[in-house]
Motif scaffolding. Sequence first.
Motif, mmCIF file in Angstrom:
data_model
loop_
_atom_site.group_PDB
_atom_site.id
_atom_site.type_symbol
_atom_site.label_atom_id
_atom_site.label_comp_id
_atom_site.label_asym_id
_atom_site.label_seq_id
_atom_site.Cartn_x
_atom_site.Cartn_y
_atom_site.Cartn_z
ATOM 1 N N UNK A 6 0.833 -1.217 -0.037
ATOM 2 C CA UNK A 6 -0.059 -0.024 -0.007
ATOM 3 C C UNK A 6 0.866 1.263 -0.040
ATOM 4 N N UNK A 7 1.415 1.393 -1.015
ATOM 5 C CA UNK A 7 2.428 2.692 -1.174
ATOM 6 C C UNK A 7 1.727 3.778 -1.619
ATOM 7 N N UNK A 8 1.468 4.628 -1.027
ATOM 8 C CA UNK A 8 0.752 5.911 -1.277
ATOM 9 C C UNK A 8 1.591 6.864 -2.202
ATOM 10 N N UNK A 9 2.218 6.410 -3.197
ATOM 11 C CA UNK A 9 3.321 7.035 -3.936
ATOM 12 C C UNK A 9 2.774 8.284 -4.529
ATOM 13 N N UNK A 10 1.543 8.271 -5.059
ATOM 14 C CA UNK A 10 1.149 9.310 -5.923
ATOM 15 C C UNK A 10 0.381 10.259 -5.015
ATOM 16 N N UNK A 11 1.025 11.150 -4.549
ATOM 17 C CA UNK A 11 0.320 12.339 -3.790
ATOM 18 C C UNK A 11 -0.217 13.166 -4.494
ATOM 19 N N UNK A 33 -6.107 -0.816 -6.702
ATOM 20 C CA UNK A 33 -6.386 -2.087 -7.177
ATOM 21 C C UNK A 33 -5.445 -3.146 -6.907
ATOM 22 N N UNK A 34 -4.016 -2.727 -6.694
ATOM 23 C CA UNK A 34 -2.910 -3.756 -6.361
ATOM 24 C C UNK A 34 -3.117 -4.124 -5.062
ATOM 25 N N UNK A 35 -3.479 -3.127 -4.110
ATOM 26 C CA UNK A 35 -3.554 -3.793 -2.636
ATOM 27 C C UNK A 35 -4.763 -4.698 -2.546
ATOM 28 N N UNK A 36 -6.166 -4.288 -3.036
ATOM 29 C CA UNK A 36 -6.911 -5.053 -2.862
ATOM 30 C C UNK A 36 -6.833 -6.507 -3.515
ATOM 31 N N UNK A 37 -6.390 -6.721 -4.798
ATOM 32 C CA UNK A 37 -6.107 -7.874 -5.417
ATOM 33 C C UNK A 37 -5.053 -8.557 -4.550
ATOM 34 N N UNK A 54 -14.106 0.261 -5.473
ATOM 35 C CA UNK A 54 -13.427 -0.010 -6.628
ATOM 36 C C UNK A 54 -12.327 -1.492 -6.454
ATOM 37 N N UNK A 55 -12.422 -2.184 -7.440
ATOM 38 C CA UNK A 55 -11.978 -3.598 -7.333
ATOM 39 C C UNK A 55 -12.232 -4.493 -6.335
ATOM 40 N N UNK A 56 -13.917 -4.411 -6.072
ATOM 41 C CA UNK A 56 -14.473 -5.384 -5.154
ATOM 42 C C UNK A 56 -14.874 -6.697 -6.011
ATOM 43 N N UNK A 57 -15.385 -6.578 -6.953
ATOM 44 C CA UNK A 57 -15.941 -7.561 -8.023
ATOM 45 C C UNK A 57 -14.546 -8.123 -8.446
ATOM 46 N N UNK A 58 -13.768 -7.669 -8.901
ATOM 47 C CA UNK A 58 -12.511 -8.187 -9.628
ATOM 48 C C UNK A 58 -11.603 -9.086 -8.551
ATOM 49 N N UNK A 59 -11.711 -8.677 -7.243
ATOM 50 C CA UNK A 59 -11.039 -9.351 -6.043
ATOM 51 C C UNK A 59 -11.725 -10.586 -5.973
#
Lengths: 119, 246
Positions: free
Chosen positions: A1-6, A36-40, A96-101
């Motif tokens: 969970x890198x919040x790189x994009x501030x 998306x990444x963290x959810x997957x 977001x990413x709920x269904x794909x997860x």
Amino acid sequence: MAGNGVSGASGKKSSDMNDLPTFSAEKLQSNMKVIYYSRTFLSIIGGVIAGILGFTGLTGFILYFLVMAVTSVGLIAKARFSVHSYFDCWNRVILDGFVSGLMSFVLFWTFAYDIVHIF
Amino acid sequence: MAEDLVLDTAIRDWVLIPLSVVMVLIGILRYFVSKLMRSNQVPDAKIVKEGQVVIRARNLRAAANFIPFKSFRARRVYFSNEENGLLFVPKGQAQNPQAQMFSDPNMAMDMMKKNLSMIIPQTLTFAWVNFFFSGFVAAKIPFPLTQRFRSMLQNGIDLSTVDVSYVSSRSWYFLNLFGLRGLFSLILGEENATDDTQRMMQMSGFGFDASKSLSAEKDGLDIVQHEWALPKFEQRAEAVLRRLVG
């Protein structure tokens, strides 16, 4: 969970009418990608956990909802509880990413459950 | 609803785990093969130019309120006037993308390569699964499902007495095919996930129509309501300062 994009978004609701949406689209997209990444990742981990613990039926899905809720809380905490300065609306963080997860979750749940419990 | 089936552990060791591992490895292989086969053709200068113009016009539209009306009008005319504006596409000159594709064999070749790199491994894996592992139960999903899912999950077994939650090996292959997408996007990066969707778009749309996006952008630019933000910014700054001080 890198919040790189501030993102330099200042979508704060000020009291006046002068809230211009000033988003940087790339930063917003990068933030979405982090979600998306963290959810997957967490849905795969959650699936393996559910399988190893031997959850069946509804309990497994409840675990999925729990994992997703924890992810949402973690993401919000990562955004230091000011979601609107990183994302344009709340639904992004929560839905977001709920269904794909779910698909990954079911697959890894089945896989781990079969290996540990069925045979 | 029969009683629980007892599955042989050999099925786990020789079907379930190998099948999943092979699916993952094939996915990775496919990624690298398609990466190798991707010909880095020199993009057409005209197409690049049009794309840049569209991006510039979009930027202007997004930031319209941060420049004075006069400047905005000058820029809009530069983009969208009817004689030589950048976004203006003369009638009849708009190229049909399908015709363009036939005139340029490279494009068709590239698309065929992409499709082949997707179809061949899938066909081969499916044939492999079908040949070696057809006709028995390989897994059990840990939640109950209704009878409707029988054809989906027990593909290859024609028994109506087996509980629906038992999965045949062929259906386990399909489950892997759809469910591993998330894993691939984790281990191969975003590129892989977007690649598939882009491929779908290309297959359906045969490339994008540059002139169409140009004229759409022109229309969007024409209907922008300009409202300069600067006069209000003083109030905004005042509010921020008041909050800081107070």
